[in-house]
Design an enzyme around this catalytic site. Sequence first.
Site, PDB file in Angstrom:
ATOM      1  N   HIS A 123      15.683  12.265 -21.410  1.00 48.52           N
ATOM      2  CA  HIS A 123      15.735  12.024 -22.861  1.00 48.52           C
ATOM      3  C   HIS A 123      14.481  12.708 -23.384  1.00 48.52           C
ATOM      4  O   HIS A 123      13.406  12.110 -23.438  1.00 48.52           O
ATOM      5  CB  HIS A 123      15.755  10.526 -23.171  1.00 48.52           C
ATOM      6  N   ASP A 155      27.417   9.702 -13.565  1.00 43.01           N
ATOM      7  CA  ASP A 155      26.437  10.315 -14.469  1.00 43.01           C
ATOM      8  C   ASP A 155      25.228  10.632 -13.594  1.00 43.01           C
ATOM      9  O   ASP A 155      24.502   9.729 -13.175  1.00 43.01           O
ATOM     10  CB  ASP A 155      26.093   9.323 -15.584  1.00 43.01           C
ATOM     11  N   HIS A 173      21.486  13.988 -26.777  1.00 41.15           N
ATOM     12  CA  HIS A 173      20.029  13.909 -26.918  1.00 41.15           C
ATOM     13  C   HIS A 173      19.423  15.210 -26.425  1.00 41.15           C
ATOM     14  O   HIS A 173      20.074  15.983 -25.707  1.00 41.15           O
ATOM     15  CB  HIS A 173      19.484  12.712 -26.122  1.00 41.15           C
ATOM     16  N   HIS A 182      24.667   2.023 -18.372  1.00 41.91           N
ATOM     17  CA  HIS A 182      23.640   2.448 -17.408  1.00 41.91           C
ATOM     18  C   HIS A 182      23.760   1.654 -16.102  1.00 41.91           C
ATOM     19  O   HIS A 182      22.769   1.165 -15.559  1.00 41.91           O
ATOM     20  CB  HIS A 182      22.236   2.332 -18.026  1.00 41.91           C
ATOM     21  N   TYR A 229      35.092   3.375 -23.669  1.00 44.34           N
ATOM     22  CA  TYR A 229      34.946   2.361 -22.605  1.00 44.34           C
ATOM     23  C   TYR A 229      35.773   1.141 -23.010  1.00 44.34           C
ATOM     24  O   TYR A 229      35.493   0.524 -24.046  1.00 44.34           O
ATOM     25  CB  TYR A 229      33.473   1.980 -22.443  1.00 44.34           C
ATOM     26  N   GLU A 284      30.087  14.572 -20.058  1.00 44.99           N
ATOM     27  CA  GLU A 284      28.770  14.993 -20.563  1.00 44.99           C
ATOM     28  C   GLU A 284      28.419  16.378 -20.032  1.00 44.99           C
ATOM     29  O   GLU A 284      28.367  16.601 -18.822  1.00 44.99           O
ATOM     30  CB  GLU A 284      27.697  13.980 -20.111  1.00 44.99           C
ATOM     31  N   HIS A 308      27.495   4.405 -27.907  1.00 48.40           N
ATOM     32  CA  HIS A 308      26.228   5.139 -27.791  1.00 48.40           C
ATOM     33  C   HIS A 308      26.271   6.405 -28.633  1.00 48.40           C
ATOM     34  O   HIS A 308      27.281   6.706 -29.284  1.00 48.40           O
ATOM     35  CB  HIS A 308      25.916   5.450 -26.315  1.00 48.40           C
ATOM     36  N   ARG A 366      33.440   8.984 -19.751  1.00 47.57           N
ATOM     37  CA  ARG A 366      32.424   9.774 -20.461  1.00 47.57           C
ATOM     38  C   ARG A 366      32.473  11.178 -19.865  1.00 47.57           C
ATOM     39  O   ARG A 366      32.657  11.327 -18.648  1.00 47.57           O
ATOM     40  CB  ARG A 366      31.024   9.153 -20.290  1.00 47.57           C
ATOM     41  N   GLU A 382      27.981  14.190 -25.096  1.00 47.44           N
ATOM     42  CA  GLU A 382      28.507  13.168 -24.202  1.00 47.44           C
ATOM     43  C   GLU A 382      29.280  12.058 -24.903  1.00 47.44           C
ATOM     44  O   GLU A 382      28.880  10.892 -24.864  1.00 47.44           O
ATOM     45  CB  GLU A 382      27.372  12.569 -23.361  1.00 47.44           C
ATOM     46  N   ASP A 410      21.789  16.683 -16.825  1.00 46.89           N
ATOM     47  CA  ASP A 410      22.315  15.343 -17.139  1.00 46.89           C
ATOM     48  C   ASP A 410      23.817  15.470 -17.368  1.00 46.89           C
ATOM     49  O   ASP A 410      24.261  15.778 -18.469  1.00 46.89           O
ATOM     50  CB  ASP A 410      21.586  14.816 -18.395  1.00 46.89           C
ATOM     51  N   ASP A 455       0.818  -1.216   0.000  1.00 46.96           N
ATOM     52  CA  ASP A 455       0.000   0.000   0.000  1.00 46.96           C
ATOM     53  C   ASP A 455       0.850   1.263   0.000  1.00 46.96           C
ATOM     54  O   ASP A 455       0.420   2.312   0.462  1.00 46.96           O
ATOM     55  CB  ASP A 455      -0.955  -0.004   1.201  1.00 46.96           C
TER      56      ASP A 455
HETATM   57  N1  GLY Z   1      22.013   9.753 -18.057  1.00 50.57           N
HETATM   58  C1  GLY Z   1      21.602   9.100 -19.231  1.00 50.57           C
HETATM   59  C2  GLY Z   1      22.202   9.715 -20.395  1.00 50.57           C
HETATM   60  O1  GLY Z   1      23.252  10.321 -20.300  1.00 50.57           O
HETATM   61  O2  GLY Z   1      21.640   9.737 -21.453  1.00 50.57           O
HETATM   62 MN    MN Z   2      23.946  11.178 -18.524  1.00 46.80          MN
HETATM   63 MN    MN Z   3      22.672  12.060 -21.446  1.00 53.97          MN
END
Ligand code: GLY
Ligand code: MN
Ligand code: MN
Length: 467
Positions: A381, A280, A374, A263, A408, A427, A370, A425, A404, A291, A46
């Site tokens: 996103h 991240d 975005h 992720h 890797y 970003e 990747h 990474r 970003e 982000d 609940d």
């Molecule tokens: N944090 C997810 C991305 O960088 O798209």
């Molecule tokens: Mn990110």
């Molecule tokens: Mn991102």
Amino acid sequence: MINKTNSHVFISTNEYEARRNTLLANMQPNSLAIISAAPEVTRSNDTEYHFRQNSDFFYLTGFEEPDAILVLSNQSETSANQFFINACGDNSASAIFVRPKDEIAEVWHGRRLGKIDAPTALKIDAAFNLEELPELLPELINGHECLYYEHGHHPKADASIAQAIQACKHSPKQAKTAPKSTVDVSQLLHSMRLVKSSQEINVMRTSANIACEAHKQAMKMSAEGVNEYQLEAQILYCFALYGARHAAYNTIVGSGENACILHYTENKDELKNGNLVLIDAGAEYNGYASDITRTFPVNGQFSSAQKDIYELVLDIQKQCIDRFRPGVTIAQVMLFVVEETIKGLLSLNILSGSLEECIEKEAHKQYFMHGLGHYLGIDVHDVGNYKEAGQDKPLEPGIVITVEPGIYISSSSEAPEKYHGIGVRIEDNIVITNEGCEVLTDNAPKEVKDIEAMMKQPLNLDIPKLF
Ligand code: GLY
Ligand code: MN
Ligand code: MN
């Protein structure tokens, strides 16, 4: 003493109203739009997950209660729906169904705005109780040519709307008429959401500043023996201190090899001397996401192999930012990134062969798997088309994107062993301006020397004033 955020950084009620009017102006004449709020979602037994509003509904209202239904009309005079006019007034176009006031429910679960206060608080013409929806929705729908709605988000709202349409269709002696067509409202709404207003950019700048501060705190806290979840805790603590009670997405804290899982959110390992850690993390502040990714050495000092990879990614990332301006597409800059990443990997003997062969084979994908970035906004996103008539959509002022790139190198790769377990990474969030772009996330250090200097500073829970 903790300094709180500047409470002026929010979207005004006038702007929500202007957004509704823009949507109405873009709809076919004599149409109706229905946008539903999110329902609460059970976490277990609940208890519920913390409520997160449906992004489209939030964009049009700023209203944070579940289950509400927004109804907007741009009906023409000739086919005027008298019920709408009576309920909303002559020139009006908006109605909302909200949870009824309920003394007991409010004692247990929290305040409700209620239908008496909703019109003034939300600048909406008329408000009704949700219980009145089955009776009143057919009245509101009646006579409109076209219904703008996005099916499939909220099963209960889908069912209510289907029922109301049926009630119009089967009204005695065709006293009511149902819309002849339904259009997915998300196309219009999402193209509006893609280009941010100055108020939105201010809120996003604040969200970015909060997240930058959190990344700085995590850098200062990093040391051998600290756990990934402790860095995550420090970040979420910092978000909350500045008024961003929730992260925009699950925080990623990946040390060593974990940085190679894009992720990774288990965040359970202990930091080891000699490893990098990739964080991240972005805040959700007054409905808008940041982000940010930063990668730094656990012990505060980059090794030479780590620097090889880090400086390659950093150099590419900075050159990307220099390229973003109106008219450019993300896909164009991605071509540059692929070429530069392959050149860099060849020069470090991580790839072999010719540049052309590697580009042809997409050899970079073993190490950079990747996209470059975005859209960013209410959703991390964010919505909006990346293509228009089959072509990549050029960026325009007011669009916010992430930049970003990454590399890797997992231990199972064929790269030289000294690079194994290095995941990098970097970003940032940028807003396209008339001249180029503005980086919203400059306050989080990313130069090697700036990161190393930041990591020498003690963690100070006396949070500095940001705004
Ligand atoms: N944090 C997810 C991305 O960088 O798209
Ligand atoms: Mn990110
Ligand atoms: Mn991102």
